[in-house]
Write an enzyme that holds these catalytic residues in place. Structure first.
Site, mmCIF file in Angstrom:
data_model
loop_
_atom_site.group_PDB
_atom_site.id
_atom_site.type_symbol
_atom_site.label_atom_id
_atom_site.label_comp_id
_atom_site.label_asym_id
_atom_site.label_seq_id
_atom_site.Cartn_x
_atom_site.Cartn_y
_atom_site.Cartn_z
ATOM 1 N N ASP A 186 0.902 -1.293 0.104
ATOM 2 C CA ASP A 186 0.050 0.023 -0.101
ATOM 3 C C ASP A 186 0.951 1.359 -0.140
ATOM 4 O OD1 ASP A 186 -1.704 1.958 0.574
ATOM 5 O OD2 ASP A 186 -2.846 0.954 2.085
ATOM 6 N N VAL A 213 -9.507 -2.599 -0.042
ATOM 7 C CA VAL A 213 -10.002 -3.687 -0.944
ATOM 8 C C VAL A 213 -10.050 -4.751 0.277
ATOM 9 C CG1 VAL A 213 -9.278 -3.170 -3.137
ATOM 10 C CG2 VAL A 213 -7.494 -3.929 -1.693
#
Ligand code: PRP
Length: 188
Positions: free
Chosen positions: A110, A160
């Protein structure tokens, strides 16, 4: 094989990004690349708990070469949807990396914080080689300082869940990948 079907939690998702078959296919392709790249070598896979459990399990079972598996765990994000920016090692490796061919396996990169910390840390332990595989990668990580050799899917900057990725401990065994509806994290 059992898992939470993406359709079963459809109401909690705004979008289904990848169906299980798409992920399976991509993981098999990555496994074939690893088979070729590490043929005849002593490969040590380092999975980053907890999210990479699914990736390591599926990847290693799709590979035909032998490998050793080890795990590291960090505490960083808690139950939230954004990074606290604080990393702490909860579980370290219990093998010597000297002269080993090491492949770190992540479910997602990320911000890249976890990975850059881990790579720096493992580099000091003298591996013969040190590479990274991630199933999913967000945009910020594409500009990161750490080179990622194997990437499953480049995705947008959305929250997600599925295929190892959780929200507050849920959705990890969802068999695909979806974008979590803000209504879910607003109500908790
Ligand atoms: C997730 C994921 C990576 C890390 C990536 O783990 O599994 O390890 O975040 O984020 P970064 O690139 O911003 O550092 P998390 O801390 O949520 O723990 P978990 O795997 O136990 O869910």
């Amino acid at each position: 094989m059992g898992a939470v079907e993406i359709e079963d939690v459809r109401d909690d998702l705004t979008t289904i990004l990848y169906q299980p078959t798409q992920i399976e296919r991509r993981v098999r392709e990555l496994a074939a690349e690893i088979d070729r790249d590490y043929d005849g070598q002593d490969l040590l896979i380092v999975g980053v708990l907890n999210g990479a459990v699914m990736a390591v399990a599926d990847l290693t079972r799709a590979m035909t070469i032998d490998c050793e598996m080890q795990w590291v765990a960090f505490s960083s994000y808690g139950d939230g949807t954004t990074s606290s920016g604080v990393l702490r090692i909860l579980k370290d490796l219990n093998v010597d990396l000297t002269g080993r061919h090491v492949l770190i396996v992540e479910d997602i990169i990320d911000t890249g914080l976890t990975l850059s910390y881990l790579v720096q840390n493992l580099r000091h332990r003298g591996p013969a080689s040190l590479e990274v595989l991630t199933v999913f990668r967000k945009p910020a990580a594409r500009q990161g300082q750490v080179a990622v050799k194997y990437v499953g899917f480049d995705i947008e900057d959305e929250f997600v869940v599925g295929y190892g990725l959780d929200y507050a401990g849920r959705y990890r065994n969802l068999n695909g990948l979806g974008v979590l509806s803000p209504a879910v994290y607003r109500r908790s």
